[in-house]
Write a protein that holds these residues in place. Structure first.
Motif, PDB file in Angstrom:
ATOM      1  N   LEU A   5       0.813  -1.213   0.000  1.00  0.00           N
ATOM      2  CA  LEU A   5       0.000   0.000   0.000  1.00  0.00           C
ATOM      3  C   LEU A   5       0.847   1.263   0.000  1.00  0.00           C
ATOM      4  CD1 LEU A   5      -2.754  -1.075   2.556  1.00  0.00           C
ATOM      5  CD2 LEU A   5      -2.916  -1.047   0.059  1.00  0.00           C
ATOM      6  N   HIS A   6       2.115   1.149   0.392  1.00  0.00           N
ATOM      7  CA  HIS A   6       3.007   2.310   0.335  1.00  0.00           C
ATOM      8  C   HIS A   6       3.395   2.631  -1.108  1.00  0.00           C
ATOM      9  CE1 HIS A   6       3.514   2.573   4.676  1.00  0.00           C
ATOM     10  NE2 HIS A   6       3.760   1.271   4.721  1.00  0.00           N
ATOM     11  N   LYS A   7       3.660   1.593  -1.885  1.00  0.00           N
ATOM     12  CA  LYS A   7       4.131   1.791  -3.259  1.00  0.00           C
ATOM     13  C   LYS A   7       3.015   1.755  -4.288  1.00  0.00           C
ATOM     14  CE  LYS A   7       8.575  -0.392  -2.134  1.00  0.00           C
ATOM     15  NZ  LYS A   7       9.500  -1.525  -2.456  1.00  0.00           N
ATOM     16  N   MET A   8       2.018   0.904  -4.085  1.00  0.00           N
ATOM     17  CA  MET A   8       0.897   0.736  -5.021  1.00  0.00           C
ATOM     18  C   MET A   8       1.406   0.487  -6.448  1.00  0.00           C
ATOM     19  SD  MET A   8      -2.065   0.670  -3.614  1.00  0.00           S
ATOM     20  CE  MET A   8      -3.161   0.998  -4.981  1.00  0.00           C
ATOM     21  N   GLU A   9       2.410  -0.395  -6.564  1.00  0.00           N
ATOM     22  CA  GLU A   9       2.999  -0.662  -7.873  1.00  0.00           C
ATOM     23  C   GLU A   9       2.314  -1.825  -8.585  1.00  0.00           C
ATOM     24  OE1 GLU A   9       7.567   0.905  -7.038  1.00  0.00           O
ATOM     25  OE2 GLU A   9       7.182  -1.233  -7.337  1.00  0.00           O
ATOM     26  N   GLU A  10       2.131  -2.944  -7.885  1.00  0.00           N
ATOM     27  CA  GLU A  10       1.580  -4.114  -8.555  1.00  0.00           C
ATOM     28  C   GLU A  10       1.027  -5.114  -7.538  1.00  0.00           C
ATOM     29  OE1 GLU A  10       4.630  -6.345 -10.507  1.00  0.00           O
ATOM     30  OE2 GLU A  10       6.080  -5.989  -8.913  1.00  0.00           O
ATOM     31  N   TRP A  11       0.034  -5.899  -8.000  1.00  0.00           N
ATOM     32  CA  TRP A  11      -0.476  -7.012  -7.214  1.00  0.00           C
ATOM     33  C   TRP A  11       0.459  -8.208  -7.356  1.00  0.00           C
ATOM     34  CZ3 TRP A  11      -4.517  -7.033  -3.889  1.00  0.00           C
ATOM     35  CH2 TRP A  11      -5.466  -6.006  -4.002  1.00  0.00           C
ATOM     36  N   LYS A  12       0.572  -8.999  -6.314  1.00  0.00           N
ATOM     37  CA  LYS A  12       1.334 -10.238  -6.354  1.00  0.00           C
ATOM     38  C   LYS A  12       0.397 -11.411  -6.053  1.00  0.00           C
ATOM     39  CE  LYS A  12       5.778  -8.231  -5.010  1.00  0.00           C
ATOM     40  NZ  LYS A  12       6.887  -8.271  -4.021  1.00  0.00           N
ATOM     41  N   VAL A  13       0.564 -12.489  -6.810  1.00  0.00           N
ATOM     42  CA  VAL A  13      -0.250 -13.690  -6.594  1.00  0.00           C
ATOM     43  C   VAL A  13       0.498 -14.613  -5.640  1.00  0.00           C
ATOM     44  CG1 VAL A  13      -1.488 -15.569  -7.700  1.00  0.00           C
ATOM     45  CG2 VAL A  13      -1.078 -13.457  -8.963  1.00  0.00           C
ATOM     46  N   LEU A  14      -0.061 -14.827  -4.462  1.00  0.00           N
ATOM     47  CA  LEU A  14       0.563 -15.697  -3.470  1.00  0.00           C
ATOM     48  C   LEU A  14       0.001 -17.111  -3.519  1.00  0.00           C
ATOM     49  CD1 LEU A  14       0.580 -13.188  -0.481  1.00  0.00           C
ATOM     50  CD2 LEU A  14       2.435 -13.682  -2.079  1.00  0.00           C
ATOM     51  N   VAL A  15      -1.283 -17.223  -3.747  1.00  0.00           N
ATOM     52  CA  VAL A  15      -1.947 -18.527  -3.907  1.00  0.00           C
ATOM     53  C   VAL A  15      -2.867 -18.424  -5.110  1.00  0.00           C
ATOM     54  CG1 VAL A  15      -3.504 -20.236  -2.918  1.00  0.00           C
ATOM     55  CG2 VAL A  15      -1.853 -19.065  -1.444  1.00  0.00           C
ATOM     56  N   GLU A  16      -2.636 -19.290  -6.096  1.00  0.00           N
ATOM     57  CA  GLU A  16      -3.478 -19.288  -7.284  1.00  0.00           C
ATOM     58  C   GLU A  16      -4.649 -20.250  -7.089  1.00  0.00           C
ATOM     59  OE1 GLU A  16      -0.870 -18.363 -11.125  1.00  0.00           O
ATOM     60  OE2 GLU A  16      -0.277 -20.219 -10.121  1.00  0.00           O
ATOM     61  N   MET A  17      -5.688 -20.026  -7.886  1.00  0.00           N
ATOM     62  CA  MET A  17      -6.830 -20.927  -7.859  1.00  0.00           C
ATOM     63  C   MET A  17      -7.091 -21.432  -9.263  1.00  0.00           C
ATOM     64  SD  MET A  17     -10.797 -20.231  -6.812  1.00  0.00           S
ATOM     65  CE  MET A  17     -12.015 -21.534  -7.060  1.00  0.00           C
ATOM     66  N   ASP A  18      -7.239 -22.740  -9.398  1.00  0.00           N
ATOM     67  CA  ASP A  18      -7.561 -23.332 -10.686  1.00  0.00           C
ATOM     68  C   ASP A  18      -9.072 -23.276 -10.880  1.00  0.00           C
ATOM     69  OD1 ASP A  18      -7.859 -24.738 -12.984  1.00  0.00           O
ATOM     70  OD2 ASP A  18      -7.072 -26.639 -12.214  1.00  0.00           O
ATOM     71  N   PRO A  19      -9.563 -22.444 -11.793  1.00  0.00           N
ATOM     72  CA  PRO A  19     -11.020 -22.331 -11.951  1.00  0.00           C
ATOM     73  C   PRO A  19     -11.677 -23.632 -12.383  1.00  0.00           C
ATOM     74  CG  PRO A  19      -9.863 -21.117 -13.670  1.00  0.00           C
ATOM     75  CD  PRO A  19      -8.839 -21.574 -12.708  1.00  0.00           C
ATOM     76  N   LYS A  20     -10.908 -24.551 -12.991  1.00  0.00           N
ATOM     77  CA  LYS A  20     -11.482 -25.831 -13.421  1.00  0.00           C
ATOM     78  C   LYS A  20     -11.872 -26.705 -12.220  1.00  0.00           C
ATOM     79  CE  LYS A  20      -7.880 -26.710 -15.943  1.00  0.00           C
ATOM     80  NZ  LYS A  20      -6.900 -27.383 -16.822  1.00  0.00           N
ATOM     81  N   ALA A  21     -11.307 -26.397 -11.053  1.00  0.00           N
ATOM     82  CA  ALA A  21     -11.609 -27.193  -9.858  1.00  0.00           C
ATOM     83  C   ALA A  21     -12.849 -26.696  -9.134  1.00  0.00           C
ATOM     84  CB  ALA A  21     -10.416 -27.166  -8.904  1.00  0.00           C
ATOM     85  N   GLN A  22     -13.467 -25.643  -9.648  1.00  0.00           N
ATOM     86  CA  GLN A  22     -14.650 -25.087  -8.988  1.00  0.00           C
ATOM     87  C   GLN A  22     -15.831 -26.047  -9.089  1.00  0.00           C
ATOM     88  OE1 GLN A  22     -15.200 -21.733  -7.425  1.00  0.00           O
ATOM     89  NE2 GLN A  22     -16.735 -23.123  -6.684  1.00  0.00           N
ATOM     90  N   GLU A  23     -16.355 -26.419  -7.942  1.00  0.00           N
ATOM     91  CA  GLU A  23     -17.484 -27.347  -7.890  1.00  0.00           C
ATOM     92  C   GLU A  23     -18.797 -26.585  -8.048  1.00  0.00           C
ATOM     93  OE1 GLU A  23     -18.991 -30.744  -4.783  1.00  0.00           O
ATOM     94  OE2 GLU A  23     -18.595 -28.730  -4.036  1.00  0.00           O
ATOM     95  N   TRP A  24     -19.721 -27.140  -8.837  1.00  0.00           N
ATOM     96  CA  TRP A  24     -21.063 -26.575  -8.924  1.00  0.00           C
ATOM     97  C   TRP A  24     -22.037 -27.687  -9.276  1.00  0.00           C
ATOM     98  CZ3 TRP A  24     -23.075 -22.352  -7.094  1.00  0.00           C
ATOM     99  CH2 TRP A  24     -24.376 -21.984  -7.477  1.00  0.00           C
ATOM    100  N   LEU A  25     -23.057 -27.855  -8.447  1.00  0.00           N
ATOM    101  CA  LEU A  25     -24.050 -28.900  -8.651  1.00  0.00           C
ATOM    102  C   LEU A  25     -25.399 -28.253  -8.928  1.00  0.00           C
ATOM    103  CD1 LEU A  25     -23.091 -31.223  -5.646  1.00  0.00           C
ATOM    104  CD2 LEU A  25     -22.259 -31.342  -8.006  1.00  0.00           C
TER     105      LEU A  25
END
Length: 581
Positions: free
Chosen positions: A470-490
């Motif tokens: 928040l001091h620099k506001m340069e870029e977002w970093k991805v720490l944990v990715e999510m695989d959208p193909k693993a999203q469950e929906w019934l």
């Protein structure tokens, strides 16, 4: 006389019928609450069997929203508690405790005996007492079908040094509720607003309670002045002087039978005390009229306290009510509120700076940059909507709208050429638009975990983790990715609704795995597009968008022209491009 007597008799009969129905509904609501209490008690009996603290390394937590993410006051850790998940048929509630190590970028699960019951939409606040304490109040428990709710009014404290849960039983506290807000202010916990919903009705609150952290007693504040209307999900910030700031929120009211009208609040209030924050102090409400660029109206936004005496707001959704449905526009922007200056302004990414570019441009250019930045502060530019068209494989023309910040839009030709030469600024990585995410700030770095967004009738619940300085506001970093193909929906079905309630509320890991296998089989051999050597970003983006739209059409039964599908397709395409290159 005869006809009049019949009409009177008929009227009395209708009144009796209505009263009988009212009593029947009341009994049903009471029974539903008792059923939920029994289910909660059964879960607590299972938790009571745990007799020792077990801490173990684990994968990132499963997708969820409406949990709490808190920064440890003494360690470089984040603490995740509770939350909910909906897979299209059942609602899952959690009371798991996860700890994220910032330095190691790893998760661990901490099982502690006698934890609070499963819940979501609660509030948590951290105080630095005795090695750190995590206080939790309220929230709700939902039946597996998501149609019955139980609202908690309990108060718990997690002693971080000893890893023990303790329930604080003190009278005179707030009624059961969720969607409220709670902050630690001086030596008190201040709670405002929230709502309570039953099978019959709902109510929103604008009351204020204080819990004294020294005497462990509740007191209801009765401020003078005109305060906020009843609401839930607002932004609540404690100032260094001991005052409270309230912004926004959501409420609804019944305008006629079975018809509700929602309100997105955008007003702002200050709750101030004349004393030192003690129970006997007199509090007063006053309205704030901030300057700058306020957030666009929304609900479901997430809040945190940032550095430099600023609070912040992230994401949310603005629902557009149509004749037969509600369409939501989700956000992933940041707005800051400067407490000292009483001023709102949008957070705009500056992008990582290239050392080579700095050396070539010299001191004069840096001075020009400083002047431009000062001008930007004085005249902040709002978001700019960029519209483009993409032709799908079947010939469908899709209109894609992308909102980018004004600062990113206004660039000189010289800067663009230098960026191409240096390769310093590529496509920015950012969290996809979402609501009900969990936020925490540690050492001036904002962490965003989970949340949800919707595409048509389908809900996507997230489990990714992003951070930004928040001091620099340069870029977002991805720490944990999510695989959208693993999203469950019934999809909904009557037979599934008749399954055991216990199974639905407890977690269903095996069910998730089998569903994932089935969805993989349904997709067949089609694979996600990969970046070809030398392929331009725009070309790859177009191909990937087509893939996601096609996937949405086949798996969700949605029209490819639906704007939500296009939005998600665009976000997924950007994410996969960054991963591939």
């Amino acid at each position: 006389m005869g006809k009049k007597g019949k009409r009177e008799k008929k009227g009395k009969g209708a009144e009796k019928t209505a009263a009988k129905m009212e009593r029947k509904v009341s009994r049903r609501a009471k029974k539903e609450e008792e059923d939920l209490e029994a289910l909660i008690a059964e879960f607590q009996s299972l938790d009571a069997k745990k007799t020792q603290v077990i801490e173990s390394s684990c994968p990132p937590p499963s997708p969820r929203l409406n949990g709490s993410l808190s920064a440890h006051p003494e360690k470089d850790e984040l603490i995740l508690f509770g939350g909910e998940y909906f897979n299209g048929q059942k609602t899952y509630l959690y009371n798991e405790l996860y700890v994220y190590s910032i330095r190691k970028n790893s998760w661990s699960r901490v099982e502690i005996p006698n934890p609070p019951p499963r819940r979501c939409a609660h509030q948590a606040a951290v105080v630095p007492t005795a090695g750190g304490q995590l206080w939790v109040f309220g929230g709700e428990f939902a039946s597996p079908n998501g149609e019955q709710f139980y609202h908690y009014k309990d108060l718990w404290v997690l002693h971080l040094a000893t890893k023990t849960w303790e329930q604080i039983k003190a009278s005179g506290g707030p009624s059961g509720r969720s969607g409220h807000r709670m902050v630690a202010c001086k030596r008190q916990l201040i709670i405002f607003g929230g709502f309570h919903e039953s099978a019959r009705d709902y109510i929103y609150y604008n009351d204020v309670y204080a819990f004294n952290l020294d005497s462990y007693t509740w007191s209801k504040l009765v401020p003078s002045g005109v305060g906020p209307d009843p609401r839930s999900g607002c932004q609540m910030t404690a100032t260094p002087e001991g005052s409270i700031i309230i912004y926004g929120g959501y409420s609804k009211q019944r305008i006629k039978k079975d018809v509700d009208k929602g309100t997105l609040h955008t007003d702002m209030f200050l709750l101030k005390t004349e004393g030192a924050g003690k129970e006997e102090d007199k509090w007063a409400w006053s309205r704030l009229n901030p300057s700058g660029v306020k957030p666009t109206p929304r609900s479901g936004f997430s809040v945190a306290t940032g550095p430099s005496n600023r609070s912040l707001l992230f994401g949310g959704v603005h629902d557009e009510e149509e004749e037969e449905s509600i369409e939501g526009d989700f956000f992933n922007d940041i707005y800051f509120y400067d407490i000292g200056k009483n001023r709102w302004f949008p957070g705009q990414l500056k992008g990582p700076k290239s050392e080579k570019r700095k050396r070539r441009r010299g001191r004069q250019a840096e001075a020009d940059d400083a002047e431009d930045e000062e001008m930007q502060k004085q005249h902040p530019q709002g978001p700019v909507e960029v519209v483009k068209e993409v032709v799908a494989e079947d010939g469908t023309v899709m209109t894609i709208k992308q909102v980018i910040s004004g600062a990113a839009e206004v660039k000189s030709e010289l800067e663009e050429e230098e960026e191409e030469e240096d390769g310093a600024l590529g496509q920015q990585v950012e969290p996809c638009p979402r609501s009900n995410a969990m936020l925490a700030v540690k050492h001036g770095i904002l962490y965003v975990y989970g949340g949800m967004f919707e595409v048509g009738d389908r809900q996507f619940t997230l489990s990714d983790l992003y951070s930004i300085d928040l001091h620099k506001m340069e870029e977002w970093k991805v720490l944990v990715e999510m695989d959208p193909k693993a999203q469950e929906w019934l999809e909904e079905s009557e037979s599934d609704e008749e399954e055991d309630d216990m199974e639905g509320a407890e977690g269903g890991e095996e069910e998730e795995e089998s569903s994932e296998e089935e969805s993989e089989d349904e997709r067949g051999e089609e694979q996600h597009p990969s970046v070809q050597p030398g392929e331009e970003h725009a070309d790859y983006l177009s191909r990937t968008e087509q893939y996601w739209v096609k996937l949405a059409r086949s798996n969700m039964g949605l029209d490819a022209k639906e704007k939500k599908v296009v939005k998600v397709a665009h976000a997924m395409a950007k994410t996969f491009y960054e991963d591939s290159v």
